[in-house]
Design an enzyme around this catalytic site. Structure first.
Site, PDB file in Angstrom:
ATOM      1  N   CYS A   1      -8.701  -9.947  19.771  1.00 48.54           N
ATOM      2  CA  CYS A   1      -9.815 -10.338  19.000  1.00 48.54           C
ATOM      3  C   CYS A   1     -10.969  -9.949  19.525  1.00 48.54           C
ATOM      4  O   CYS A   1     -10.936  -9.260  20.564  1.00 48.54           O
ATOM      5  CB  CYS A   1      -9.809 -12.198  19.359  1.00 48.54           C
ATOM      6  SG  CYS A   1      -8.440 -12.801  19.239  1.00 48.54           S
TER       7      CYS A   1
ATOM      8  N   ARG B   1     -10.273  -3.527  16.190  1.00 51.61           N
ATOM      9  CA  ARG B   1      -9.262  -4.049  17.012  1.00 51.61           C
ATOM     10  C   ARG B   1      -8.135  -4.994  16.054  1.00 51.61           C
ATOM     11  O   ARG B   1      -7.039  -5.270  16.754  1.00 51.61           O
ATOM     12  CB  ARG B   1      -9.749  -5.030  17.928  1.00 51.61           C
ATOM     13  CG  ARG B   1     -11.071  -4.386  18.824  1.00 51.61           C
ATOM     14  CD  ARG B   1     -11.914  -5.380  19.067  1.00 51.61           C
ATOM     15  NE  ARG B   1     -11.385  -6.162  20.574  1.00 51.61           N
ATOM     16  CZ  ARG B   1     -11.530  -5.896  21.948  1.00 51.61           C
ATOM     17  NH1 ARG B   1     -12.166  -4.791  22.091  1.00 51.61           N
ATOM     18  NH2 ARG B   1     -10.918  -6.660  22.641  1.00 51.61           N
TER      19      ARG B   1
ATOM     20  N   TRP C   1      -7.602 -12.425  15.998  1.00 52.50           N
ATOM     21  CA  TRP C   1      -6.076 -12.023  15.842  1.00 52.50           C
ATOM     22  C   TRP C   1      -5.223 -13.123  16.121  1.00 52.50           C
ATOM     23  O   TRP C   1      -5.118 -13.593  17.279  1.00 52.50           O
ATOM     24  CB  TRP C   1      -5.950 -10.810  16.674  1.00 52.50           C
ATOM     25  CG  TRP C   1      -4.459 -10.413  16.673  1.00 52.50           C
ATOM     26  CD1 TRP C   1      -3.420 -10.867  17.435  1.00 52.50           C
ATOM     27  CD2 TRP C   1      -3.834  -9.407  15.732  1.00 52.50           C
ATOM     28  NE1 TRP C   1      -2.245 -10.294  16.739  1.00 52.50           N
ATOM     29  CE2 TRP C   1      -2.456  -9.473  16.000  1.00 52.50           C
ATOM     30  CE3 TRP C   1      -4.296  -8.790  14.630  1.00 52.50           C
ATOM     31  CZ2 TRP C   1      -1.643  -8.926  15.124  1.00 52.50           C
ATOM     32  CZ3 TRP C   1      -3.531  -8.111  13.962  1.00 52.50           C
ATOM     33  CH2 TRP C   1      -1.970  -7.844  13.920  1.00 52.50           C
TER      34      TRP C   1
ATOM     35  N   LYS D   1       6.817   9.219  34.305  1.00 52.32           N
ATOM     36  CA  LYS D   1       5.425   9.068  34.591  1.00 52.32           C
ATOM     37  C   LYS D   1       4.878   9.659  35.714  1.00 52.32           C
ATOM     38  O   LYS D   1       3.732  10.178  35.734  1.00 52.32           O
ATOM     39  CB  LYS D   1       5.298   7.112  35.082  1.00 52.32           C
ATOM     40  CG  LYS D   1       5.309   6.572  33.719  1.00 52.32           C
ATOM     41  CD  LYS D   1       4.069   6.243  33.155  1.00 52.32           C
ATOM     42  CE  LYS D   1       4.138   6.760  31.665  1.00 52.32           C
ATOM     43  NZ  LYS D   1       5.036   6.835  30.829  1.00 52.32           N
TER      44      LYS D   1
ATOM     45  N   GLU E   1      12.156   6.231  33.620  1.00 47.75           N
ATOM     46  CA  GLU E   1      10.542   6.173  33.294  1.00 47.75           C
ATOM     47  C   GLU E   1       9.636   6.186  34.560  1.00 47.75           C
ATOM     48  O   GLU E   1       8.565   6.946  34.167  1.00 47.75           O
ATOM     49  CB  GLU E   1      10.275   4.402  32.725  1.00 47.75           C
ATOM     50  CG  GLU E   1       8.894   4.231  32.349  1.00 47.75           C
ATOM     51  CD  GLU E   1       8.237   5.216  31.315  1.00 47.75           C
ATOM     52  OE1 GLU E   1       8.964   6.096  31.011  1.00 47.75           O
ATOM     53  OE2 GLU E   1       6.926   5.068  31.370  1.00 47.75           O
TER      54      GLU E   1
ATOM     55  N   LYS F   1      -0.567  13.633  23.232  1.00 43.12           N
ATOM     56  CA  LYS F   1      -0.520  12.384  22.960  1.00 43.12           C
ATOM     57  C   LYS F   1       0.732  12.081  21.934  1.00 43.12           C
ATOM     58  O   LYS F   1       1.383  11.281  22.045  1.00 43.12           O
ATOM     59  CB  LYS F   1      -1.454  11.517  22.477  1.00 43.12           C
ATOM     60  CG  LYS F   1      -1.452   9.879  22.282  1.00 43.12           C
ATOM     61  CD  LYS F   1      -1.165   9.361  23.623  1.00 43.12           C
ATOM     62  CE  LYS F   1      -0.847   7.781  23.628  1.00 43.12           C
ATOM     63  NZ  LYS F   1      -0.040   7.740  24.915  1.00 43.12           N
TER      64      LYS F   1
ATOM     65  N   GLY G   1      -7.928 -14.042  23.878  1.00 42.10           N
ATOM     66  CA  GLY G   1      -6.964 -14.199  24.997  1.00 42.10           C
ATOM     67  C   GLY G   1      -5.919 -15.326  24.638  1.00 42.10           C
ATOM     68  O   GLY G   1      -5.904 -15.712  23.543  1.00 42.10           O
TER      69      GLY G   1
ATOM     70  N   GLU H   1       4.808  13.628  34.804  1.00 40.95           N
ATOM     71  CA  GLU H   1       4.103  13.949  33.897  1.00 40.95           C
ATOM     72  C   GLU H   1       2.282  13.948  34.062  1.00 40.95           C
ATOM     73  O   GLU H   1       1.739  14.390  33.264  1.00 40.95           O
ATOM     74  CB  GLU H   1       4.223  13.197  32.288  1.00 40.95           C
ATOM     75  CG  GLU H   1       3.991  11.580  32.346  1.00 40.95           C
ATOM     76  CD  GLU H   1       4.027  11.011  31.065  1.00 40.95           C
ATOM     77  OE1 GLU H   1       4.016  11.711  30.018  1.00 40.95           O
ATOM     78  OE2 GLU H   1       4.456  10.010  30.954  1.00 40.95           O
TER      79      GLU H   1
ATOM     80  N   HIS I   1      27.611  10.797  43.698  1.00 45.43           N
ATOM     81  CA  HIS I   1      28.494  11.607  42.988  1.00 45.43           C
ATOM     82  C   HIS I   1      27.426  13.056  42.802  1.00 45.43           C
ATOM     83  O   HIS I   1      27.590  13.721  41.939  1.00 45.43           O
ATOM     84  CB  HIS I   1      28.461  11.115  41.655  1.00 45.43           C
ATOM     85  CG  HIS I   1      29.408  10.001  41.340  1.00 45.43           C
ATOM     86  ND1 HIS I   1      30.693  10.111  41.838  1.00 45.43           N
ATOM     87  CD2 HIS I   1      29.075   8.498  41.621  1.00 45.43           C
ATOM     88  CE1 HIS I   1      31.314   8.820  41.931  1.00 45.43           C
ATOM     89  NE2 HIS I   1      30.380   7.941  41.756  1.00 45.43           N
TER      90      HIS I   1
END
Ligand code: AGP
Length: 636
Positions: free
Chosen positions: A31, A56, A103, A512, A508, A631, A128, A515, A531
């Site tokens: 919002c 937004r 929103w 992160k 992940e 991106k 919020g 990269e 292993h």
């Protein structure tokens, strides 16, 4: 002065010509609020500001002013053009006002639920989610307050009004009401009888004070206020502000006056403002509680505790298998989704990175469905896999952040993440929003397949609704995580370990780190350590172990013992129970709240994002635009 087209151009420039119009959902979730204590007719200024907040995303809007000593408002469903029409029919006078683009999270998008909300001489706009609104609403109803909307916001208006009725002055009434609120909020509150006062408050969603010449502004971001001022003070979490025409005083929640930096904002173009953060990535990490709540609210009903029925082109109860394909971080979200669909819905999932998926000639059936996960909705490999499955006659779902993207247009159903524009190349808030979508869909699938009972559904939805609050708590660990990241940035190689849904999280975390800091890192299933990878372990190889205290915690502890026995340095990310039970000496232990299993990957994603972020800051790399990366990889 920038006008709407400039923003549109900026947005188009960033998101390509598939940028969503304000009617879409793509990449928009929050919002927008504005408050102006002015010296001229304020309604046109508020409309200008609201137009700059359109990017937004919203589904209704409204304005309130103090007109001839009375609170007055105009609200309209749909786009700003409808509100402008209302204001043409019934103009609003007054030099002080608040405005809002909504929103919908609690309550359908209609005029009744549009902000501003009123109560006995109080007008308020809010961005919020008030987490404890149900208990506050019950308390206020017991005190005789009647509710006219389904929104969580209305409880705040009545709370302030009740404090006024108890004899407090407006500023103190607002302060006492703020102390009762739990959750995420940016607020602007106006009072009948005081045309030189707006109280602003921030806890989570951003709120900026704009310093004008004989007028003062409040806005969700500096973009909104750019036409009137670029002298901005950002409120910090827990701050509230007493805004008058020629002054602003900022306090902490205990009422102590605090000083906040006044800065020149550069955000005269669309490119969303970093706020008071050094990088877009840092800002986007901190937006996660808010955008996770917005995303979840699209799929589950926090009040009734059910997963919302979705208009899907297939029936979860009738498909034999779900295929999932994506790239990079989006793929790792899908991998976690696999655990969820198979565990909560007993639905077999075939998943692969898109560049492999489309070439390995997986047998496909037109009776099955396929999901493609992508922040940009433009990744070439993922798009090619989507087309491969569509040609096989499968029903296609696109879990995307840009509503008007190519994948959205070529799918049978769009399953939006509502993360808002993600500017940092490293995907953070999009990832946790992808997880939020997949977790909600897994619950929905479990209900549809008769695997989850009504009671279990309520428990799982309740757990999902807790995610924003726990995420907020974890973000407060940033000081400890920054210190650990400084230590981590001294090493050349890092290993991440995890079991179950923490295995994709380990990958992940490694993605992160590598990269954005360029430190080599690998993510491994903890059980695979012996292993092969254990050959790497020595004092030069920090090992980050992601292990909430769950039914397989002890297994991971034995992996940690194997690491420790070879001089490996362990950084353990766990909860209090895990920290108490671990029998191995660790270099550092990050203790997270004890969270329900289904939201654990969402919450445990935050520390691994912050570790990578701070390590990159210490390495001095270009955090938002790391070398060699784009991106959106729109080439194969
Ligand atoms: C994530 O941090 C990376 N930037 C990258 O792996 C990204 O997730 C991948 O390129 C997929 O992008 P998409 O979500 O836009 O399809």
């Amino acid at each position: 002065m920038n006008d709407q087209p400039a923003i549109k151009e900026g947005y188009l420039a960033f998101y390509g010509d598939k940028a969503g119009n304000s009617g879409g959902q793509g990449g928009k979730t929050m919002c927008g609020i504005v408050g102006i204590v002015g010296h001229s007719r304020v309604t046109p200024l508020i409309l200008t500001t609201l137009k700059r907040l359109e990017y937004r995303g919203y589904d209704s809007a409204g304005v309130a002013t103090i007109e001839h000593g009375e609170l007055a408002r105009r609200r309209a469903e749909g786009k700003l053009i409808n509100l402008e029409r209302r204001l043409k029919e019934e103009p609003l006078d007054g030099t002080i006002g608040i405005g809002h683009t909504r929103w919908a999270t609690h309550g359908v998008p209609n005029e009744t639920n549009a902000h501003p909300h009123f109560s006995d001489g109080v007008a308020i706009v809010h961005n919020g989610i008030i987490e404890n609104f149900a208990e506050l609403r019950d308390e206020l109803v017991r005190d005789g307050y009647a509710f006219s909307s389904q929104t969580d916001t209305e409880v705040v208006a009545h709370l302030v009004a009740r404090e006024l009725a108890r004899g407090l002055k407006p500023v103190e009434a607002a302060h006492q009401a703020l102390k009762r609120l739990e959750g995420a909020f940016a607020l602007a509150i106006m009072f009948k009888g005081d045309e030189d006062l707006i109280v602003g408050a921030r806890n989570g969603p951003p709120l900026a004070v704009g310093h004008g010449d004989g007028e003062m502004f409040l806005g969700s971001d500096a973009i909104a206020l750019a036409p009137f001022t670029n002298s901005i003070t950002y409120l910090e979490d827990g701050d509230w502000a007493v805004v008058r025409r020629d002054s602003v005083a900022i306090f902490d929640i205990d009422g102590n006056k605090v000083e906040r930096k006044r800065q020149q904002s550069l955000s005269t173009s669309f490119m969303v403002d970093k706020g008071n953060r050094r990088h877009f990535m840092e800002k986007e990490i901190h937006e996660q509680p808010e955008v996770i709540s917005h995303t979840l609210a699209h799929y589950v009903d926090f009040v009734s505790g059910v997963s919302k029925p979705l208009d899907l082109p297939f029936d979860f109860a009738r498909i034999g298998r779900l295929a999932i394909s994506a790239c990079g971080t989006a793929y790792l979200a899908g991998l976690i989704g696999k655990y969820w669909f198979e565990r909560y819905a007993r639905l077999p999932v075939d998943i692969d990175v898109a560049s492999e998926f489309r070439y390995r000639e997986m047998p496909l059936s037109a009776n099955d469905a396929a999901f493609f996960i992508s922040q940009s909705g433009e990744t070439a490999d993922t798009l090619a896999s989507l087309r491969y499955c569509r040609k096989a006659g499968m029903k296609i779902g696109a879990v995307v952040n840009v509503r008007e993207s190519t994948m959205a247009r070529e799918s049978d159903v769009v399953l939006p993440t509502l993360a808002g524009p993600e500017i940092g190349v490293a995907s953070t808030k999009a990832f946790t929003c992808q997880l939020s979508v997949l977790a909600s869909l897994a619950v929905r699938a479990g209900v549809a397949r008769g695997v989850i009972s009504r009671e279990q559904e309520k428990t799982l939805v309740r757990a999902l609704s807790e995610a924003p609050r726990y995420a907020n708590q974890v973000l407060k660990l940033e000081e400890q995580i920054e210190r650990i990241a400084r230590e981590l940035s001294r090493y050349k190689d890092v290993l991440y370990l995890g079991r179950d849904t923490n295995f994709p999280l380990a990958m992940e975390g490694a993605l992160k780190l590598k990269e954005i800091s360029y430190i080599h890192a690998e993510g491994y299933a903890a059980g695979e350590l012996k292993h092969g990878p254990i050959a790497l372990i020595d004092e030069n190889m920090p090992v980050i172990v992601i292990a909430p205290h769950d039914r397989i915690f002890e297994k991971t502890v034995s992996n940690m013992q194997e690491v420790a026995a070879r001089g490996g340095k362990i950084i353990l990310i766990t909860d209090a129970k895990g920290a108490a039970q671990v029998s191995v000496k660790t270099m550092e232990t990050i203790i997270l709240p004890d969270v329900p299993e289904i939201i654990s990957p969402i919450i445990y994603a935050l520390p691994i994002q912050m570790l990578a972020y701070f390590a990159a800051v210490f390495m001095g790399t270009d955090v938002d635009q790391p070398r060699n990366l784009a991106k959106s990889v729109t080439v194969e």
